[in-house]
Enzyme design. Structure first.
Site, PDB file in Angstrom:
ATOM      1  N   GLY A  31     -22.907  -4.798 -40.587  1.00  0.00           N
ATOM      2  CA  GLY A  31     -22.553  -5.679 -39.662  1.00  0.00           C
ATOM      3  C   GLY A  31     -21.892  -6.756 -40.354  1.00  0.00           C
ATOM      4  O   GLY A  31     -21.600  -7.038 -41.519  1.00  0.00           O
ATOM      5  N   PRO A  32     -21.262  -7.735 -39.629  1.00  0.00           N
ATOM      6  CA  PRO A  32     -20.186  -8.722 -40.162  1.00  0.00           C
ATOM      7  C   PRO A  32     -21.209  -9.859 -41.051  1.00  0.00           C
ATOM      8  O   PRO A  32     -22.418  -9.843 -40.839  1.00  0.00           O
ATOM      9  CB  PRO A  32     -19.928  -9.548 -38.794  1.00  0.00           C
ATOM     10  CG  PRO A  32     -20.711  -9.024 -37.839  1.00  0.00           C
ATOM     11  CD  PRO A  32     -21.266  -7.642 -38.188  1.00  0.00           C
ATOM     12  N   PRO A  33     -20.492 -10.617 -41.727  1.00  0.00           N
ATOM     13  CA  PRO A  33     -21.136 -11.593 -42.631  1.00  0.00           C
ATOM     14  C   PRO A  33     -22.102 -12.544 -41.853  1.00  0.00           C
ATOM     15  O   PRO A  33     -21.703 -12.867 -40.635  1.00  0.00           O
ATOM     16  CB  PRO A  33     -19.992 -12.490 -43.488  1.00  0.00           C
ATOM     17  CG  PRO A  33     -18.943 -11.593 -43.146  1.00  0.00           C
ATOM     18  CD  PRO A  33     -19.261 -10.646 -42.009  1.00  0.00           C
ATOM     19  N   GLY A  34     -23.083 -13.033 -42.152  1.00  0.00           N
ATOM     20  CA  GLY A  34     -24.038 -14.013 -41.658  1.00  0.00           C
ATOM     21  C   GLY A  34     -24.913 -13.582 -40.619  1.00  0.00           C
ATOM     22  O   GLY A  34     -25.605 -14.594 -39.997  1.00  0.00           O
ATOM     23  N   VAL A  35     -25.227 -12.091 -40.406  1.00  0.00           N
ATOM     24  CA  VAL A  35     -25.928 -11.943 -39.267  1.00  0.00           C
ATOM     25  C   VAL A  35     -27.603 -11.656 -39.692  1.00  0.00           C
ATOM     26  O   VAL A  35     -28.344 -11.197 -38.943  1.00  0.00           O
ATOM     27  CB  VAL A  35     -25.654 -10.662 -38.308  1.00  0.00           C
ATOM     28  CG1 VAL A  35     -24.250 -10.905 -37.871  1.00  0.00           C
ATOM     29  CG2 VAL A  35     -25.452  -9.503 -39.334  1.00  0.00           C
ATOM     30  N   GLY A  36     -28.015 -11.800 -40.859  1.00  0.00           N
ATOM     31  CA  GLY A  36     -29.213 -11.833 -41.457  1.00  0.00           C
ATOM     32  C   GLY A  36     -29.528 -10.341 -42.122  1.00  0.00           C
ATOM     33  O   GLY A  36     -30.632 -10.072 -42.111  1.00  0.00           O
ATOM     34  N   LYS A  37     -28.526  -9.673 -42.430  1.00  0.00           N
ATOM     35  CA  LYS A  37     -28.823  -8.606 -43.189  1.00  0.00           C
ATOM     36  C   LYS A  37     -29.556  -8.633 -44.607  1.00  0.00           C
ATOM     37  O   LYS A  37     -30.741  -7.841 -44.785  1.00  0.00           O
ATOM     38  CB  LYS A  37     -27.366  -7.766 -43.470  1.00  0.00           C
ATOM     39  CG  LYS A  37     -26.725  -7.411 -42.186  1.00  0.00           C
ATOM     40  CD  LYS A  37     -25.441  -6.424 -42.638  1.00  0.00           C
ATOM     41  CE  LYS A  37     -24.443  -7.283 -43.830  1.00  0.00           C
ATOM     42  NZ  LYS A  37     -23.879  -8.424 -43.332  1.00  0.00           N
ATOM     43  N   THR A  38     -29.148  -9.305 -45.482  1.00  0.00           N
ATOM     44  CA  THR A  38     -29.925  -9.444 -46.825  1.00  0.00           C
ATOM     45  C   THR A  38     -31.296  -9.969 -46.507  1.00  0.00           C
ATOM     46  O   THR A  38     -32.506  -9.873 -46.885  1.00  0.00           O
ATOM     47  CB  THR A  38     -29.218 -10.245 -47.783  1.00  0.00           C
ATOM     48  OG1 THR A  38     -27.841  -9.931 -47.931  1.00  0.00           O
ATOM     49  CG2 THR A  38     -29.917 -10.452 -48.846  1.00  0.00           C
ATOM     50  N   SER A  64      -7.266   0.138 -29.443  1.00  0.00           N
ATOM     51  CA  SER A  64      -7.598  -0.172 -28.209  1.00  0.00           C
ATOM     52  C   SER A  64      -6.921  -1.134 -27.330  1.00  0.00           C
ATOM     53  O   SER A  64      -7.291  -1.218 -26.139  1.00  0.00           O
ATOM     54  CB  SER A  64      -9.156  -0.894 -28.650  1.00  0.00           C
ATOM     55  OG  SER A  64      -8.758  -1.995 -29.289  1.00  0.00           O
ATOM     56  N   LYS A  99     -16.776  -7.288 -27.346  1.00  0.00           N
ATOM     57  CA  LYS A  99     -15.776  -7.389 -26.595  1.00  0.00           C
ATOM     58  C   LYS A  99     -16.144  -7.999 -25.239  1.00  0.00           C
ATOM     59  O   LYS A  99     -15.366  -8.922 -24.610  1.00  0.00           O
ATOM     60  CB  LYS A  99     -14.909  -6.095 -26.358  1.00  0.00           C
ATOM     61  CG  LYS A  99     -14.077  -5.485 -27.519  1.00  0.00           C
ATOM     62  CD  LYS A  99     -13.606  -4.170 -27.495  1.00  0.00           C
ATOM     63  CE  LYS A  99     -12.692  -3.667 -28.592  1.00  0.00           C
ATOM     64  NZ  LYS A  99     -12.145  -2.547 -28.564  1.00  0.00           N
TER      65      LYS A  99
END
Length: 830
Positions: free
Chosen positions: A371-378, A694, A737
């Protein structure tokens, strides 16, 4: 000349009161200064020096001896030779087999060069005899100086200075201060410039004082040298003494049955190996290395290497495991406390716990959060470890280029260490931690190997039960470790590595989700970090929404938290200055805290426009809206593309144009339009790179609208890939989108029909207020997008005779004008 093989030696008797001529051949000497009454051998090899000696032997055997200023000058000039020297007499001469001459000379008197009479083939000089002046000091002072010098000589000899015994006897018996000074200076082995300075002093007492100063310095140097040697010898003696004492102590302890430190160390290692409960293969290797350590001397480098290896072996958690928290409700509570939404990830963790509860022995899953940075993966990894009750280990793989970082170095290298996997397990202290490998898509590779390939063994459930680190050289069971990897993108990950992981995509947050995260997590955390409470400041929901839309542009919430922290800092400053409390931050006064907005949302179209179609794009920071513009102008049928487009997007534009050309009849287009007019397609914003297929149907719609003169619906957005035959193919990033369409207040979105299944992954509340239309072909897209007639179309004027519309001749231009004005009906396909 004498035959070189003959050993002719001739003795010369030196009479007293010898007369010194004023003109003599000159012999430049190197690395020695000749004093009067000094007898010494000289080896002569230079051509000019040999000729000078031959000239002296042909006459009265006298020669003037002067020292060169520089030792390395092979052919000296008059400027390279000291002017003051000694007249010597050649007592013996011997020709050597290597064509050199050995002479024995005795110094007679001092002299000074007045003039160089000749310089070739040898130096011949006019000299002036120098005689010592009368001593300026009293006889008592002269006696004191002489005694001092003689005592200094004895002190030097006692400190280890080598002096010939015969010379010592002569020095002891000398009563002339000048001769004493010359004798000492000539036998000390001093540097040439120092000895020359002594020779040039004509006052005997002053010369002796100069020698005394030199002797004092030599005594200081020899004293320091002797002190250093004594210290070194003392340390060496101490080391030897300690060694023998240790050996004696060992022998005594052995007789008494007591153990020394080394025996204790070996016994401790043996006990720790037993307590580690190692697998059989590992135990054999540890015991083998322990036996090697017993046989080695403790001070060898190899001993230190083996000791370090054993330390690693006994400290690794071979059989230590933490007990899993199998209470599903408690685990769900922990996950919900730490993270907002992310239901798919939470469900996967609870499924793992459920299976773990039913089956005790199971392999740890390999999850990959993308996922993109800052979404809480770590931070999600920490929550999973807390929910399971396991230890948490995190290592960052960003920028790692060396395979040894994963598998470790072999023990043959100096400073070898295990890889990061084994280091992490040692840090965790258990064999089943939650192990997070952060930024797995940013692993590099170079001549030291490919770390991504090294991760294959670590992350393969079929292989990692016997993972072998190069340093340990024995297998370690990683099957119970729960590996979690994180990545911003899937594509950079090695395909073989991607195949071994379970991909869980974490998309960007919606505005509603960001508002919920800010209210539940970010604001309370920032209040605590800044030492203030809800009584000091309150941020309203409209203000949060404005921060999200006007001050941040991201998929995650990192920048949102930074902006909230910015507000908290300004409030904390006012509170600290005593300027009040109870501040309310709303949408109206937000600019006072954060300044002017950094991002202005894309303005929506005010009316339906010809040649402007709205597309939807995916970016790393979420979705975005693109207003793709197409315009027609006179030309030769060229297609111009602008807007920093990538190759794939340019090819989509070509395919879109080819499709429109194939539909010229249904769109009522004349064939010469494509040869007499140019088409220009522009995709704002021009400075931002764009690529991907797209936008294909959006560009085709804009081209069709521009050529047919029919406006495109402004409340409509679309995404999909186009083929030459007009088929609409599926695309990715639907959630982002659709979010972009909602932010732009669009009511209808056209999607490829094959993307219908992907709507199941999108939360239902995101689809409220948006009408989704699925299409298979481009014909359907044009029918939906261009179905409206232009506003304000003029009514046909009746003729005076019949009251019906006139029918003037209709050419291609008139036909297009009428189509733009809405006179003819739209094509059937629309």
């Amino acid at each position: 000349m004498t035959d070189p093989n003959e050993r002719d030696e001739q003795e010369v008797h030196i009479p007293h009161n010898i007369e010194i001529p004023t003109q003599l051949p000159l012999l430049p000497v190197r690395d020695i200064v000749v004093f009067p009454y000094m007898v010494l051998p000289l080896f002569v090899g230079r051509e000019m020096s040999i000729k000078a000696i031959e000239a002296a032997l042909a006459g009265n055997r006298m020669i003037f001896l002067a020292t060169q200023k520089a030792l390395d000058v092979e052919s000296p000039s008059p400027d390279d030779i000291h002017t003051i020297g000694t007249v010597g007499i050649i007592m013996r001469m011997l020709k050597l087999p290597d064509e050199r001459i050995k002479i024995l000379v005795q110094g007679l008197v001092k002299g000074k060069i007045i003039k160089y009479i000749q310089t070739d083939p040898y130096f011949s000089v006019r000299i002036e005899r120098l005689v010592d002046t009368q001593p300026t000091a009293s006889p008592l002072e002269a006696e004191a100086v002489m005694r001092t010098v003689k005592e200094q000589i004895e002190r030097l000899v006692s400190l280890g200075k080598a002096m010939i015994p015969d010379v010592m006897v002569v020095i002891e018996n000398l009563e002339d201060p000048g001769r004493l000074a010359d004798m000492v200076a000539s036998n000390l082995g001093l540097k040439v410039d120092v000895t020359q300075s002594v020779l040039e002093v004509l006052d005997p007492i002053q010369r002796l004082r100069r020698v005394s100063e030199i002797l004092a310095k030599e005594i200081d140097v020899l004293s320091m040298q002797q002190k250093i040697q004594a210290q070194a010898k003392g340390e060496m003696d101490k080391t030897q003494r300690e060694y023998f004492l240790r050996e004696q102590l060992k022998a005594i302890q052995k007789e008494l049955g007591e153990s020394d430190e080394r025996t204790e160390e070996i016994a401790e290692f043996r006990k720790r190996i037993a307590d580690a409960n190692m697998p059989e293969k590992v135990l054999k290797e540890a015991e083998k290395q322990l036996k090697r350590l017993e046989k080695m001397h403790p001070d060898t480098a190899e001993s230190a290497t083996v000791r370090t290896y054993l330390e690693w072996m006994v400290e690794l958690p071979w059989s230590k495991r933490s007990k899993d928290n199998l209470d599903l409700k408690a685990a769900a509570k922990v996950l919900n406390e730490d993270h907002y939404d992310l239901e798919k990830v939470k469900e996967r963790i609870l499924e793992y716990l459920a299976v773990r509860k039913l089956k005790e022995k199971m392999k740890g899953p390999i999850l990959c959060f993308v996922g993109p940075p800052g979404v809480g993966k770590t931070s999600l990894g920490k929550s999973i470890a807390r929910a399971l009750g396991r230890e948490f280990v995190r290592i960052s793989l960003g920028g790692v280029r060396d395979e040894a970082e994963i598998r470790g170095h072999r023990r043959t290298y100096v400073g070898a260490l295990p890889g990061r996997i084994i280091q992490g397990l040692k840090q965790a202290g258990t064999a089943n931690p939650v192990f997070m490998l952060d930024e797995v898509d940013k692993v590099g590779m170079d001549f030291r190997g490919d770390p991504s390939a090294a991760l294959l063994e670590v992350l393969d459930p079929e292989q990692n039960s016997s993972f072998t680190d190069h340093y340990l050289g024995v297998p370690f069971d990683l099957s119970e470790v729960m590996f979690i990897t994180t990545s911003n993108l899937i594509d950079p990950i090695l395909p073989a590595l991607r195949d071994r992981m379970e991909i869980i995509e974490i998309p960007g947050y919606t505005e509603e989700e960001k508002v919920g995260i800010a209210q539940k997590y970010l604001i309370p955390r920032q209040l605590e970090e800044h030492g203030i409470t809800n009584q000091h400041v309150q941020i309203t929901e409209p203000a949060i929404r404005k921060i999200i839309s006007h001050y941040t542009r991201e998929a995650g919430v990192r920048n949102l938290e930074r902006e909230i922290a910015n507000i908290m800092r300004k409030v904390a400053k006012k509170v600290a200055e005593g300027k009040g409390r109870g501040f309310v931050v709303d949408a109206a006064n937000l600019h006072k805290y954060l300044g002017v907005p950094k991002h202005v949302p894309e303005a929506e179209l005010e009316k339906d426009e010809v040649g402007v179609a709205t597309g939807l794009a995916w970016t790393e920071t979420g979705g975005d809206v693109l207003h793709i513009e197409a315009t027609v102008m006179k030309g030769k049928g060229q297609l111009t593309l602008t807007g920093h487009l990538g190759d794939v997007m340019k090819e989509s534009a070509q395919a879109a144009l080819s499709y429109v050309r194939s539909r010229e009849k249904t769109l009522h287009l004349t064939p010469d339009m494509f040869t007499k007019q140019d088409l220009h397609i522009h995709v704002p914003a021009g400075a931002i790179p764009k690529d991907g297929p797209s936008a294909g149907i959006t560009m085709a719609t804009a081209i069709a609208s521009a050529l047919a003169g029919i406006p495109v619906r402004r409340d409509l957005a679309m995404t999909g890939e186009i083929t030459l035959r007009g088929r609409v193919l599926p695309v990715g990033g639907l959630k982002e989108k659709i979010l972009a369409a909602k932010r732009a207040r669009l009511t209808t979105v056209i999607l490829p029909r094959r993307n219908k299944k992907d709507l199941e992954e999108i939360p239902k509340h995101l689809l409220k207020g948006i009408r989704i239309l699925f299409v298979d072909t481009m014909d359907q897209v044009i029918k939906i997008a261009l179905h409206r007639k232009p506003q304000g179309a003029p009514k046909p004027k009746p003729t005076p005779a019949s009251g019906k519309a006139a029918a003037p001749p209709v050419g291609p231009t008139e036909k297009r004008r009428r189509e733009r004005n809405g006179a003819p009906e739209l094509p059937a396909m629309l």
